[in-house]
Scaffold this motif. Sequence first.
Motif, short mmCIF file in Angstrom:
data_model
loop_
_atom_site.label_atom_id
_atom_site.label_comp_id
_atom_site.label_asym_id
_atom_site.label_seq_id
_atom_site.Cartn_x
_atom_site.Cartn_y
_atom_site.Cartn_z
N PHE A 7 27.72 17.84 61.63
CA PHE A 7 26.61 18.78 61.43
C PHE A 7 25.75 18.90 62.64
CE2 PHE A 7 28.32 17.31 57.43
CZ PHE A 7 28.98 18.13 57.00
N HIS A 8 25.92 18.60 63.85
CA HIS A 8 24.91 18.64 64.93
C HIS A 8 25.86 18.69 66.24
CE1 HIS A 8 21.62 18.37 67.67
NE2 HIS A 8 20.76 18.78 66.73
N PRO A 9 25.72 19.51 66.99
CA PRO A 9 26.29 19.65 68.31
C PRO A 9 26.25 18.67 69.37
CG PRO A 9 24.50 21.29 68.46
CD PRO A 9 24.68 20.77 66.95
N ILE A 10 25.23 17.82 69.08
CA ILE A 10 24.93 16.49 69.95
C ILE A 10 26.41 15.46 69.78
CG2 ILE A 10 23.78 14.92 68.61
CD1 ILE A 10 21.79 14.75 71.21
N TYR A 11 26.95 15.39 68.74
CA TYR A 11 28.09 14.61 68.52
C TYR A 11 29.52 15.15 68.78
CZ TYR A 11 24.30 12.06 65.70
OH TYR A 11 23.05 11.60 65.52
N GLU A 33 26.21 21.59 54.05
CA GLU A 33 26.71 23.10 54.22
C GLU A 33 25.63 23.96 54.57
OE1 GLU A 33 29.59 26.16 51.88
OE2 GLU A 33 28.48 24.77 50.61
N GLU A 34 24.58 24.00 53.80
CA GLU A 34 23.45 24.82 53.90
C GLU A 34 22.59 24.69 55.02
OE1 GLU A 34 22.90 27.66 52.32
OE2 GLU A 34 24.70 27.50 50.59
N HIS A 35 22.30 23.29 54.96
CA HIS A 35 20.95 23.08 56.01
C HIS A 35 21.44 21.82 57.00
CE1 HIS A 35 18.95 24.92 52.52
NE2 HIS A 35 18.84 25.79 53.38
N GLY A 36 22.69 21.37 57.08
CA GLY A 36 23.08 20.22 57.81
C GLY A 36 22.48 20.14 59.26
N GLU A 37 22.69 21.41 60.04
CA GLU A 37 22.23 21.10 61.26
C GLU A 37 20.79 21.00 61.52
OE1 GLU A 37 22.52 23.43 65.72
OE2 GLU A 37 23.90 24.07 64.20
N ALA A 38 20.00 21.72 60.67
CA ALA A 38 18.45 21.52 60.55
C ALA A 38 18.08 19.95 60.24
CB ALA A 38 17.93 22.75 59.59
N LEU A 39 18.74 19.74 59.28
CA LEU A 39 18.52 18.06 58.59
C LEU A 39 18.51 17.09 59.84
CD1 LEU A 39 19.69 18.58 54.96
CD2 LEU A 39 17.41 18.32 55.63
N ALA A 53 36.22 19.45 51.70
CA ALA A 53 37.13 19.75 52.74
C ALA A 53 36.66 20.78 53.73
CB ALA A 53 38.67 19.90 52.40
N GLU A 54 36.33 21.97 53.47
CA GLU A 54 36.22 23.15 54.12
C GLU A 54 34.84 22.71 55.09
OE1 GLU A 54 35.08 27.67 54.08
OE2 GLU A 54 35.85 26.68 52.22
N VAL A 55 33.77 22.09 54.38
CA VAL A 55 32.32 21.96 55.01
C VAL A 55 32.69 20.74 56.09
CG1 VAL A 55 30.15 20.84 54.72
CG2 VAL A 55 31.22 22.54 52.87
N PHE A 56 33.28 19.79 55.69
CA PHE A 56 33.52 18.53 56.54
C PHE A 56 34.64 18.78 57.72
CE2 PHE A 56 30.98 16.84 53.46
CZ PHE A 56 29.67 15.86 54.08
N GLY A 57 35.44 20.05 57.49
CA GLY A 57 36.33 20.20 58.66
C GLY A 57 37.49 19.46 58.44
#
Length: 719
Positions: free
Chosen positions: A373-377, A457-463, A231-235
């Motif tokens: 997990f990415h600002p483009i969305y 949580e750890e690498h979502g944006e990089a992935l 819940a915390e990770v996915f907002g």
Amino acid sequence: MDIPEALRDWPILVVSQKWGDEKPEHQYLQGLIESLETAQHCSILPTDSYESAKEVIQSRTDIGCVLIDWDLPSEDPNKDAPRSSKESALDLVKFIRNRNSALPVLLLTDQKEVSDLKPELLASVDGCLWSGEDKLDFLAGRIADYVEGYIQSLLPPFFGELLRYAEHYKYAWHTPGHLGGEGFLKDPAGVAFYKYVGENILRSDLSISVPELGSLLDHSGVVGDAERNSAEVFGADQSYYVLNGTSTVNQIIWRSQLVRNEIALVDRNCHKSLNYAMVITEANPVYMVPRRNHLGIIGPVRLSEFESAALKKQLDASPLIKDDEANPRAKMCALTNSTYDGICYNTTKIKRALRDTTENIHFDEAWFAYAKFHPIYRNHFGMSDAPVETDDKPIFCSQSTHKLLTAFSQCSMLHIRNGDKRKIDPVQFNESYMMHASTSPFYPMIASLDVATKMMEEHGEALLAEAINQACQLRQQVARLHRDYKDKGDWFFSLWQPRQVMYQDHLVAFEDAPLEFLTSTQEPWVLSEQNPWHGFEAMEDDYCMLDPIKLTFRCPGVRDDRTIDDFGIPASVVTNYLINHNIVCEKSDYFSFLMLNSLGTTSSKQAALLAALMKFKEDYDKNRPLEEVFPKLVARYPQIYASQGLADHCAAMHGFIQDHALLKAMDQAFEVIPDQVMNPADAYHHVVREDVELCFLDEMNDRIPAVMMVPYPPGIPII
């Protein structure tokens, strides 16, 4: 966890050139390596330059620690002036930190070099190993501790506890009956299965009777910890693990909020599970009809359809719903976000439009679990970071964590964001959850949801950045090929995407725009009326965007004005050709097919796809005999296909589509809502009572369908 065994599985990357000669500092490194291998059971990956170390880091994620000799010479042949070795070491550390902030990084140096170490470098590493100062066994033990600590940090709540429990070798006197796999070993067929799936997954298949692992039914113990972490990770305010697919998530959401005869405002092209949710809740549906474009791609519902006036008009026209309120409200509004082809709604605009229309909002995000997990969305997913505003309604999201993240098949998540005034009571909501949840959950499935959360949580944006980058590279490459062939009067495949984008106040061809701009900026992907490449009429401003990682390939055959060209290549021929080249697409339409550039996509997969498309073009242009292209088809129907070539076959199929106006027929099938005579639940009651009969399609005029007709993919009912 069996740490000695784990240390072998997580090798130490050593970056140094001090190998294999008699110099004391070189012998010191060799002794350290030997101690790591023999005393600490570690494995070693040797590299001799920062550049080769970067390649290893980029290609392997199982590194347990990195030891860096800080003063190696640079290998960069393109620099104008020599760059100091200290800067090159710092570049490597920055590269590692950008990909993995938790991976232990240690510098190999000696005390006389301490003054030369830059503070920025020291701040970026976990420690320094001083050559000659400590005993080799002591240093090896310290390094092994770093690796062990790192491995332990990788384990999220549930998976970590499951792993520890499974390694205790307990005698089990509970279900499941194979008892850690032992039951399979009593029969040859069982042995074959045991060898195929492996011991670990069988020992992790446990009963709900195991108290150490908590309960999925009441969300207690480490299961509850894992869900709260998700819940915390996915907002979300609440998150739930669901092990029988997003279809069941949708059932749980609706069963928790709707009862008989309440109004549901739904996308006509919603997934079949939402239609079944109307069956089980006995709700009355009001259908919103999305736009379709010239390719038959499903587009967005018009923003105006969410307004109270539009709902009132629908209710007044419905023979099923009696509502005399001046401002009628739906109990639930459900939207597919994103669609199969990647149309994503601006959820902030949807929330505002629905404040006076509905009490709850449900975004079916089965194909969109990664958007957080990415600002483009930004602002285009249900659990968006946008603050809760006055009169915002509770939001429910159903996500197939298995589809484009990394959970096992059927593993999904249900997320809830509370509204401004109305909060969802977890105790009350759990009654609906319990109604659909099994009392015998498969624990490895729970662990896969836990691990999928940890990865994001750890690498979502990089992935996600890597997936988006790969997708945009492929998009531009195909666009360049299409342009080059078109300039020569020839044909090639294209992609459904903007032909031009606005870059620095100028329109530039999509394939010529900087890759970094396309991968980091939302604006090129936002659909607009001014740039109508998408083919949807009357597109509202800043309302929808195209997801960059969903790749809809276009085949020749249909023009932007919706007319059928005399030359065409049906997509089904292409996708079956690709299957013969071991490439499987997600969905095929008449003149388009969908590829998903997910976290598991690699550059080699993309190269194989391009090579196969080029090979198809070559075979088509040569009109290669079908006996060579589709030998099974010819063997089955030799009287029809034995004398045909690939181009002949495409022309015949294209002619059939053209002569029978199939695209127009599909538009009518999906854009016309038949007269509603009874609600879905009443129709199903007739099925249960066997008050139905089977008939052929041409006998169905003026009759009431009791069940849906659903092709899959995409799981959207035709009727």
